[in-house]
Enzyme design. Sequence first.
Site, PDB file in Angstrom:
ATOM      1  N   GLN A 204       0.818  -1.208   0.000  1.00  0.00           N
ATOM      2  CA  GLN A 204       0.000   0.000   0.000  1.00  0.00           C
ATOM      3  C   GLN A 204       0.857   1.265   0.000  1.00  0.00           C
ATOM      4  O   GLN A 204       2.053   1.212   0.281  1.00  0.00           O
ATOM      5  CB  GLN A 204      -0.902   0.003   1.243  1.00  0.00           C
TER       6      GLN A 204
ATOM      7  N   HIS B  53      -9.184   4.682  19.229  1.00  0.00           N
ATOM      8  CA  HIS B  53      -8.355   3.686  19.907  1.00  0.00           C
ATOM      9  C   HIS B  53      -8.894   3.322  21.292  1.00  0.00           C
ATOM     10  O   HIS B  53      -8.839   2.157  21.700  1.00  0.00           O
ATOM     11  CB  HIS B  53      -6.912   4.187  20.004  1.00  0.00           C
TER      12      HIS B  53
ATOM     13  N   ASP C  10      -0.097   1.612  13.500  1.00  0.00           N
ATOM     14  CA  ASP C  10       0.246   2.926  14.049  1.00  0.00           C
ATOM     15  C   ASP C  10       0.563   2.855  15.535  1.00  0.00           C
ATOM     16  O   ASP C  10       1.239   3.729  16.075  1.00  0.00           O
ATOM     17  CB  ASP C  10      -0.890   3.922  13.810  1.00  0.00           C
TER      18      ASP C  10
ATOM     19  N   GLU D 106       1.085  -6.976  12.450  1.00  0.00           N
ATOM     20  CA  GLU D 106       0.884  -6.016  11.359  1.00  0.00           C
ATOM     21  C   GLU D 106       1.436  -6.605  10.068  1.00  0.00           C
ATOM     22  O   GLU D 106       2.552  -7.115  10.041  1.00  0.00           O
ATOM     23  CB  GLU D 106       1.577  -4.700  11.702  1.00  0.00           C
TER      24      GLU D 106
ATOM     25  N   GLY E  16      -2.308 -11.255   9.324  1.00  0.00           N
ATOM     26  CA  GLY E  16      -3.042 -11.572  10.545  1.00  0.00           C
ATOM     27  C   GLY E  16      -3.991 -12.738  10.399  1.00  0.00           C
ATOM     28  O   GLY E  16      -4.165 -13.532  11.331  1.00  0.00           O
TER      29      GLY E  16
ATOM     30  N   ASP F  94      -7.877  -4.337  14.549  1.00  0.00           N
ATOM     31  CA  ASP F  94      -7.710  -2.926  14.184  1.00  0.00           C
ATOM     32  C   ASP F  94      -7.297  -2.878  12.712  1.00  0.00           C
ATOM     33  O   ASP F  94      -6.165  -2.542  12.368  1.00  0.00           O
ATOM     34  CB  ASP F  94      -6.652  -2.290  15.088  1.00  0.00           C
TER      35      ASP F  94
ATOM     36  N   THR G 125      -7.383  -2.115   8.485  1.00  0.00           N
ATOM     37  CA  THR G 125      -7.641  -1.047   7.530  1.00  0.00           C
ATOM     38  C   THR G 125      -9.011  -1.283   6.911  1.00  0.00           C
ATOM     39  O   THR G 125      -9.638  -2.326   7.124  1.00  0.00           O
ATOM     40  CB  THR G 125      -6.586  -1.037   6.414  1.00  0.00           C
TER      41      THR G 125
END
Length: 296
Positions: free
Chosen positions: A46, A77, A101, A121, A153, A170, A172
């Site tokens: 990406q 968060h 992040d 990640e 993941g 979490d 995208t």
Amino acid sequence: MRTLKELERELQPRQHLWYFEYYTGNNVGLFMKMNRVIYSGQSDIQRIDIFENPDLGVVFALDGITMTTEKDEFMYHEMLAHVPMFLHPNPKKVLIIGGGDGGTLREVLKHDSVEKAILCEVDGLVIEAARKYLKQTSCGFDDPRAEIVIANGAEYVRKFKNEFDVIIIDSTDPTAGQGGHLFTEEFYQACYDALKEDGVFSAETEDPFYDIGWFKLAYRRISKVFPITRVYLGFMTTYPSGMWSYTFASKGIDPIKDFDPEKVRKFNKELKYYNEEVHVASFALPNFVKKELGLM
């Protein structure tokens, strides 16, 4: 395609770059002034852009979709992390899938009971960029309880059975990068299998206004796997519609009946959004959301 850094170098005096993000359907969107381009790069997965906005501070985007801003990231968060963390009786081992992040990891590590938190990640370049440029959210990367794994993941979670107290997704957006892998029924089943019997689960499940299709799909698939599945909502000012959905799920813990508000009142770490009243209120759904989910 030229990077933001390259475009920035071509600006004339008093000119500014503007960031445009189009929501589902490409008829509505968000635009932000770029004071300064901090980083612009392309991984195998990406495009990664980090820039500064005069009102929102540092903004982090993937494939043209806003992930975080310094000013409002706490809303997202805290709601994603603390709802499941406070519902588990004693969360010691936590798996976060996505969240490169670092914001969700930061919130999880506020709980003293946590002995190990794994952040999985898929994109190593996101971790590198966050560590260097997103200091506000990546502050937990070097905590001795944290482990960062670079892996898909959906594949990584299948390695575990009856292992985790809490799993947090979490991801995208499902249309960006490899986010779609984290919205399948097979993935949710793998998360169920990786949780202990008293384990709890939460996932971001898009906004229930512009992304109603993905929202409904995620809820339907999660509810097929987990006996207890409840949607909850929170404000998120720079996400589509400003209303964001999360889905809590478990093998037996009910997010309202089994919630102990006293645990939240006694919590001695700073929280800017989440509290015991917000927890309960977030599970109260507007009629249009209930109708879309078949709850009325």
